[in-house]
Design an enzyme around this catalytic site. Structure first.
Site, PDB file in Angstrom:
ATOM      1  N   ASN A   1       0.860  -1.191   0.000  1.00  0.00           N
ATOM      2  CA  ASN A   1       0.000   0.000   0.000  1.00  0.00           C
ATOM      3  C   ASN A   1       0.895   1.240   0.000  1.00  0.00           C
ATOM      4  O   ASN A   1       1.504   1.575   1.010  1.00  0.00           O
ATOM      5  CB  ASN A   1      -0.880  -0.030   1.264  1.00  0.00           C
ATOM      6  CG  ASN A   1      -1.699   1.229   1.448  1.00  0.00           C
ATOM      7  OD1 ASN A   1      -1.813   2.056   0.532  1.00  0.00           O
ATOM      8  ND2 ASN A   1      -2.281   1.391   2.634  1.00  0.00           N
TER       9      ASN A   1
ATOM     10  N   LYS B   1       0.047   4.262  -0.239  1.00  0.00           N
ATOM     11  CA  LYS B   1      -0.638   5.427   0.368  1.00  0.00           C
ATOM     12  C   LYS B   1      -0.481   6.659  -0.531  1.00  0.00           C
ATOM     13  O   LYS B   1      -0.434   6.531  -1.742  1.00  0.00           O
ATOM     14  CB  LYS B   1      -0.106   5.676   1.783  1.00  0.00           C
ATOM     15  CG  LYS B   1      -0.159   4.415   2.635  1.00  0.00           C
ATOM     16  CD  LYS B   1      -0.069   4.714   4.095  1.00  0.00           C
ATOM     17  CE  LYS B   1       0.102   3.422   4.867  1.00  0.00           C
ATOM     18  NZ  LYS B   1      -0.098   3.584   6.281  1.00  0.00           N
TER      19      LYS B   1
ATOM     20  N   HIS C   1      -9.562   0.497   5.246  1.00  0.00           N
ATOM     21  CA  HIS C   1      -8.265   0.769   5.885  1.00  0.00           C
ATOM     22  C   HIS C   1      -8.499   1.682   7.090  1.00  0.00           C
ATOM     23  O   HIS C   1      -9.359   2.574   7.037  1.00  0.00           O
ATOM     24  CB  HIS C   1      -7.314   1.430   4.883  1.00  0.00           C
ATOM     25  CG  HIS C   1      -5.909   1.503   5.391  1.00  0.00           C
ATOM     26  ND1 HIS C   1      -5.502   2.456   6.294  1.00  0.00           N
ATOM     27  CD2 HIS C   1      -4.833   0.720   5.155  1.00  0.00           C
ATOM     28  CE1 HIS C   1      -4.225   2.255   6.575  1.00  0.00           C
ATOM     29  NE2 HIS C   1      -3.786   1.215   5.899  1.00  0.00           N
TER      30      HIS C   1
ATOM     31  N   GLU D   1      -6.995   4.174   8.175  1.00  0.00           N
ATOM     32  CA  GLU D   1      -6.884   5.617   7.900  1.00  0.00           C
ATOM     33  C   GLU D   1      -8.175   6.147   7.271  1.00  0.00           C
ATOM     34  O   GLU D   1      -8.572   7.283   7.524  1.00  0.00           O
ATOM     35  CB  GLU D   1      -5.657   5.882   7.002  1.00  0.00           C
ATOM     36  CG  GLU D   1      -4.366   5.707   7.794  1.00  0.00           C
ATOM     37  CD  GLU D   1      -3.158   5.303   6.987  1.00  0.00           C
ATOM     38  OE1 GLU D   1      -3.170   5.420   5.744  1.00  0.00           O
ATOM     39  OE2 GLU D   1      -2.168   4.847   7.602  1.00  0.00           O
TER      40      GLU D   1
ATOM     41  N   GLU E   1      -5.089  -5.477  10.757  1.00  0.00           N
ATOM     42  CA  GLU E   1      -4.122  -4.403  10.934  1.00  0.00           C
ATOM     43  C   GLU E   1      -4.406  -3.683  12.247  1.00  0.00           C
ATOM     44  O   GLU E   1      -5.271  -2.792  12.287  1.00  0.00           O
ATOM     45  CB  GLU E   1      -4.232  -3.406   9.785  1.00  0.00           C
ATOM     46  CG  GLU E   1      -3.942  -3.995   8.429  1.00  0.00           C
ATOM     47  CD  GLU E   1      -3.398  -2.945   7.468  1.00  0.00           C
ATOM     48  OE1 GLU E   1      -2.305  -3.145   6.959  1.00  0.00           O
ATOM     49  OE2 GLU E   1      -4.059  -1.911   7.278  1.00  0.00           O
TER      50      GLU E   1
ATOM     51  N   GLY F   1       2.320   2.131  10.726  1.00  0.00           N
ATOM     52  CA  GLY F   1       3.206   3.278  10.545  1.00  0.00           C
ATOM     53  C   GLY F   1       3.893   3.726  11.819  1.00  0.00           C
ATOM     54  O   GLY F   1       4.462   4.823  11.870  1.00  0.00           O
TER      55      GLY F   1
ATOM     56  N   SER G   1       3.541  -2.238  10.286  1.00  0.00           N
ATOM     57  CA  SER G   1       4.998  -2.159  10.412  1.00  0.00           C
ATOM     58  C   SER G   1       5.713  -3.459  10.041  1.00  0.00           C
ATOM     59  O   SER G   1       6.715  -3.821  10.657  1.00  0.00           O
ATOM     60  CB  SER G   1       5.384  -1.700  11.829  1.00  0.00           C
ATOM     61  OG  SER G   1       4.876  -0.398  12.075  1.00  0.00           O
TER      62      SER G   1
END
Ligand code: PEP
Length: 242
Positions: free
Chosen positions: A9, A11, A92, A94, A164, A170, A205
């Site tokens: 991904n 992003k 996701h 985010e 996730e 991140g 990560s």
């Protein structure tokens, strides 16, 4: 036998130049592993063209739940299919936290993707507070059940699910292999016999240094990789370990 999938991904990173360099460095795909990359929308055609002779799949990071019409700024699933995408990420964290996507909206996006023959990668995961309060499995069940209720168990089992943990995305903090396996096992239980062949990815990560231990777990079938997928050598190492 589940075929591992490693998904990158990207992003909101890149330029035409850096995307060309990244694609040029992508690994040769082994027959027994699937690899896919998720560039920002505007670079998808460039990546599809560059990977036309490769087995690496290409997908989008998001999709509209709407089919077509007056939805300024949105991209429909049939547009993604039309240009050659194979996958799409839905839910996701985010998107859920920064753009307020609800479980229902995620379910609607999942259905829109599946209707067009795209393979959804459905992301689920708990925040740090939820983990500390012992709510991890309940949160995952709620996120998963919303999509199962809307799309049906068979459709969810035919998709890819990515666990996730939000606190690991991140941040450089990876769930331990045991923590990840525990949640993957719970997801597999929820899917029942229909989900025996469903690919469950871990994301948060992941890098070459921790991938082998994660991939050694019985219910982890690959990874959704963010930051490390922007480095083709590192991403290639992760793919080799899958
Ligand atoms: C992600 O964005 O899905 C992700 C897992 O990011 P990172 O690997 O950077 O934690």
């Amino acid at each position: 036998m589940r075929r591992p999938l490693v998904a990158g991904n990207w992003k909101m990173h890149g330029s035409r130049e850096s995307v060309a360099a990244l694609v040029a460095g992508l690994p040769q795909v082994r027959l027994e592993v699937d690899v896919a990359v998720f560039p920002p929308y505007v670079y998808i055609p460039q990546v599809l063209e560059a990977l036309a002779d490769s087995a690496i799949g290409v997908g989008a990071q998001n999709v509209s739940e709407q089919r077509q019409g007056a939805y300024t700024g949105e991209i429909a699933a049939d547009m993604l299919r039309d240009i050659g995408c194979r996958y799409v990420i839905v839910g996701h964290s985010e998107r859920r936290s920064l753009y307020g996507e609800s479980d229902q909206q995620v379910a609607d996006k999942f259905i829109a993707a599946g209707t067009e023959g795209l393979i959804p990668i459905l992301c689920v995961g708990e925040t740090l507070v939820q983990r500390e309060q012992g709510e991890t499995l309940a949160v995952i069940a709620r996120q998963l059940d919303a999509v199962i209720a809307a799309a049906g168990l068979e459709a969810v089992c035919a998709a890819v699910i990515a666990y996730e943990p939000v606190w690991a995305i991140g941040t450089g903090k990876t769930a331990t292999a045991e923590q990840a396996q525990q949640v993957h096992w719970a997801i597999r239980q929820r899917l029942g016999a229909t989900g025996e062949n469903t690919r469950l990815l871990y994301g948060g990560s992941v890098k070459a240094a921790n991938a082998a231990e994660l991939f050694a777990q019985p219910d982890i079938d690959g990874a959704l990789v963010g930051g490390a997928s922007l480095d083709s050598a590192e991403f290639g190492e992760i793919c080799k370990l899958a």
